[in-house]
Scaffold this motif. Structure first.
Motif, PDB file in Angstrom:
ATOM      1  N   VAL A  31       0.847  -1.188   0.000  1.00 49.46           N
ATOM      2  CA  VAL A  31       0.000   0.000   0.000  1.00 49.46           C
ATOM      3  C   VAL A  31       0.884   1.240   0.000  1.00 49.46           C
ATOM      4  O   VAL A  31       1.802   1.372   0.825  1.00 49.46           O
ATOM      5  CB  VAL A  31      -0.926   0.007   1.236  1.00 49.46           C
ATOM      6  CG1 VAL A  31      -1.700   1.329   1.319  1.00 49.46           C
ATOM      7  CG2 VAL A  31      -1.904  -1.171   1.175  1.00 49.46           C
ATOM      8  N   VAL A  32       0.667   2.128  -0.974  1.00 48.36           N
ATOM      9  CA  VAL A  32       1.413   3.393  -1.057  1.00 48.36           C
ATOM     10  C   VAL A  32       0.419   4.523  -0.774  1.00 48.36           C
ATOM     11  O   VAL A  32      -0.534   4.727  -1.524  1.00 48.36           O
ATOM     12  CB  VAL A  32       2.036   3.590  -2.461  1.00 48.36           C
ATOM     13  CG1 VAL A  32       2.836   4.890  -2.508  1.00 48.36           C
ATOM     14  CG2 VAL A  32       2.927   2.406  -2.814  1.00 48.36           C
ATOM     15  N   ARG A  33       0.627   5.236   0.327  1.00 46.09           N
ATOM     16  CA  ARG A  33      -0.280   6.310   0.703  1.00 46.09           C
ATOM     17  C   ARG A  33      -0.032   7.538  -0.155  1.00 46.09           C
ATOM     18  O   ARG A  33       1.055   7.744  -0.693  1.00 46.09           O
ATOM     19  CB  ARG A  33      -0.083   6.659   2.181  1.00 46.09           C
ATOM     20  CG  ARG A  33      -0.414   5.522   3.147  1.00 46.09           C
ATOM     21  CD  ARG A  33      -1.835   5.055   3.016  1.00 46.09           C
ATOM     22  NE  ARG A  33      -2.164   3.953   3.906  1.00 46.09           N
ATOM     23  CZ  ARG A  33      -3.317   3.278   3.840  1.00 46.09           C
ATOM     24  NH1 ARG A  33      -4.206   3.603   2.916  1.00 46.09           N
ATOM     25  NH2 ARG A  33      -3.563   2.283   4.661  1.00 46.09           N
ATOM     26  N   ASP A  34      -1.075   8.378  -0.271  1.00 51.48           N
ATOM     27  CA  ASP A  34      -0.972   9.590  -1.088  1.00 51.48           C
ATOM     28  C   ASP A  34       0.177  10.467  -0.601  1.00 51.48           C
ATOM     29  O   ASP A  34       0.854  11.122  -1.389  1.00 51.48           O
ATOM     30  CB  ASP A  34      -2.308  10.350  -0.994  1.00 51.48           C
ATOM     31  CG  ASP A  34      -2.261  11.672  -1.732  1.00 51.48           C
ATOM     32  OD1 ASP A  34      -2.632  12.695  -1.150  1.00 51.48           O
ATOM     33  OD2 ASP A  34      -1.771  11.656  -2.887  1.00 51.48           O
ATOM     34  N   ALA A  35       0.405  10.421   0.696  1.00 49.19           N
ATOM     35  CA  ALA A  35       1.443  11.318   1.266  1.00 49.19           C
ATOM     36  C   ALA A  35       2.863  10.793   1.026  1.00 49.19           C
ATOM     37  O   ALA A  35       3.836  11.483   1.278  1.00 49.19           O
ATOM     38  CB  ALA A  35       1.187  11.445   2.776  1.00 49.19           C
ATOM     39  N   ALA A  36       2.972   9.566   0.494  1.00 48.86           N
ATOM     40  CA  ALA A  36       4.327   8.987   0.335  1.00 48.86           C
ATOM     41  C   ALA A  36       5.141   9.785  -0.685  1.00 48.86           C
ATOM     42  O   ALA A  36       4.596  10.302  -1.670  1.00 48.86           O
ATOM     43  CB  ALA A  36       4.195   7.541  -0.134  1.00 48.86           C
ATOM     44  N   LYS A  37       6.439   9.906  -0.435  1.00 45.25           N
ATOM     45  CA  LYS A  37       7.294  10.665  -1.355  1.00 45.25           C
ATOM     46  C   LYS A  37       7.487   9.903  -2.669  1.00 45.25           C
ATOM     47  O   LYS A  37       7.573  10.482  -3.740  1.00 45.25           O
ATOM     48  CB  LYS A  37       8.675  10.915  -0.710  1.00 45.25           C
ATOM     49  CG  LYS A  37       8.621  11.738   0.584  1.00 45.25           C
ATOM     50  CD  LYS A  37      10.048  12.012   1.106  1.00 45.25           C
ATOM     51  CE  LYS A  37      10.004  12.578   2.519  1.00 45.25           C
ATOM     52  NZ  LYS A  37       9.474  11.530   3.465  1.00 45.25           N
TER      53      LYS A  37
END
Ligand SMILES: NC(=O)c1ccc[n+]([C@@H]2O[C@H](COP(=O)([O-])OP(=O)(O)OC[C@H]3O[C@@H](n4cnc5c(N)ncnc54)[C@H](O)[C@@H]3O)[C@@H](O)[C@H]2O)c1
Ligand SMILES: Nc1ncnc2c1ncn2[C@@H]1O[C@H](COP(=O)(O)OP(=O)(O)OP(=O)(O)O)[C@@H](O)[C@H]1O
Length: 429
Positions: free
Chosen positions: A251-257
């Motif tokens: 899972v890659v969150r929207d806030a991830a760089k």
């Protein structure tokens, strides 16, 4: 080249038991093992086999442990090879494409039934049982006693099962278990074989215990009165196995760089499902395959399934049933609100990205082999690709026979009353 040489030297040192296992375990030994087997496949000395060699130092060498727990536990090594149409050879014809005089041909397909041959005797078995089943408990007691008294094997069980066995008889004190779940991550370095007593869900449970390499799993359904003959032949080998590929889900969150900043990955043996959860709105999922846009799923959700999981949820949602040795990722919508949406089967080498767009009316939920639901908010994405650690499961006969039996007997596939012989005929054909 220097790193490859060092790795090859380290692998052969480890193979001869000269290496300090602490160093191997402290490094990222998953990728090292993976590179070493790749390394040797390139150097050719294991072109058609995959070796599994590890000499292990028992990790729990604490002060009050008894002497035999400090001895080096030697995990049984084995070699995987492909049988060619019944010959017990290591070679198999490569599926190569050759271009001669304008003709593109492929070599004849060889049998890809994979066979496991023990290079040293297995010593340690882990038994996993379906909970709350009397018949499973009875079979477990008989099997543990036989494995210890007749086969002199070390037996591991889950803490719950050890309590059940000791309630049965204090003579089960020899059975080993673990104190806390942190020890489960080292089980694959001690256990030569896993036996599951239950159904498909127990195999899923067993696979979920291994976040990296998985020991061979021998699934026992509940009507296994001949378990001794079956286990005798498994312990003796060679045995046909099915390498059931798993999906690695992140899972890659929207806030991830960036896409490498992911949460703890999940490995699934059946499928990952992205659905609308308790929301009454259609899902709105943007799907990409290796960064190429595939489609937008508007419906109850989407299933990304392995071929092993093609007979589970994906089947119920209208997906095809696929032989577990076929490499691929099933892309199956759940109740799509469209007259033209059909399931897909994508190649095994792609990375599928499912994103919840910002104009979605509601979040989505991801669940992994039917468990561990995680919320996907707008902008979040799920990345899914083939994991490097398949689940080797022992066949009753062979991969194809077992698959066909499961869809005939388990799912009653194309079970139809045969048309009677008498009746009209095509005389003039
Ligand atoms: N509508 C559906 O069909 C539906 C809904 C939810 C979950 N599931 C399946 O249940 C699985 C979880 O299984 P569980 O045992 O932990 O829960 P469970 O005990 O609820 O089992 C659900 C059913 O799925 C069957 N199943 C699981 N994997 C299978 C496979 N590879 N081939 C054929 N049947 C299979 C199980 O045997 C069981 O009958 C999920 O991975 C999903 O595939 C199916
Ligand atoms: N060792 C275990 N610990 C906790 N839960 C388990 C364990 N083994 C199995 N389960 C869970 O028990 C449930 C039932 O397991 P399983 O599906 O194997 O039994 P079954 O329903 O009799 O088999 P089938 O569904 O194939 O007919 C599953 O949800 C599975 O996740």
């Amino acid at each position: 080249m220097e790193q490859k040489a060092r790795m090859a030297e380290q692998f052969s040192a480890e193979k001869n038991g000269d290496i300090d296992c602490e160093r191997v375990k402290n490094s990222d030994n998953q990728s090292m093992l993976q590179n070493e087997s790749n390394e040797h496949s390139e150097t050719g000395c294991m072109k058609h086999g995959i070796w599994s060699h590890e000499v292990l130092r028992d990790r729990e060498s604490d002060s009050n442990s008894n002497a035999d727990r400090n001895k080096i536990m030697r995990k049984a090594s084995f070699k995987l090879s492909w049988w060619c149409n019944g010959e017990n050879g290591d070679q198999h014809k490569h599926d190569i494409v050759s271009f001669e005089r304008g003709n593109i041909t492929t070599a004849e397909r060889s049998s890809k039934q994979i066979s496991l041959k023990w290079e040293s005797d297995p010593q340690t078995v882990l038994i996993l049982t379906k909970p709350n089943s009397v018949s499973v408990r009875i079979l477990c007691v008989q099997m543990v006693r036989w494995l210890r008294e007749r086969k002199k094997l070390n037996v591991y069980v889950e803490p719950r099962v050890k309590v059940e066995l000791l309630a049965e008889s204090s003579n089960f004190s020899y059975v080993q278990t673990w104190k806390d779940d942190s020890e489960i991550s080292h089980l694959h370095m001690k256990v030569d074989l896993v036996i599951t007593l239950g159904g498909d869900g127990t195999v899923l449970w067993a696979a979920s215990m291994f976040k990296g390499p998985v020991p061979p799993i021998v699934p026992f359904s509940l009507d296994s009165e001949h378990f001794k003959d079956c286990l005798d032949s498994v312990l003796r080998g060679p045995i046909s196995i099915t390498l059931r590929h798993r999906l690695l889900c992140r899972v890659v969150r929207d806030a991830a760089k960036n896409e490498y900043e992911t949460e703890e990955p999940f490995l699934v043996l059946n499928e990952v499902t992205i659905d609308r959860g308790i929301s009454s709105y259609l899902t709105n999922l943007e799907c990409y395959c290796d960064n190429s846009f595939v489609t937008c799923v508007q419906g109850d959700g989407l299933i990304l399934s392995t071929t092993s999981g093609s007979t589970a949820y994906s089947l119920a949602a209208g997906g095809s049933m696929v032989h577990p040795q076929v490499p691929g990722i099933l892309f199956t919508p759940i109740c799509p609100h469209s007259l033209s949406f059909r399931p897909l089967i994508l190649p095994e080498h792609v990375t599928v990205r499912i994103m919840v767009p910002f104009n979605s009316r509601s979040p989505a939920w991801a669940s992994f082999d039917g468990k561990d639901r995680k919320l996907l908010a707008a902008g979040d994405a799920l990345l899914c690709s083939m994991a490097p650690w398949p689940v080797p499961t022992a066949c009753q006969v062979d991969s194809t026979n077992d698959f066909l039996r499961s869809i005939h007997d388990g799912l009653h596939w194309n079970l139809r009353k045969t048309q009677s012989f008498d009746g009209p005929r095509d005389r003039d054909l």
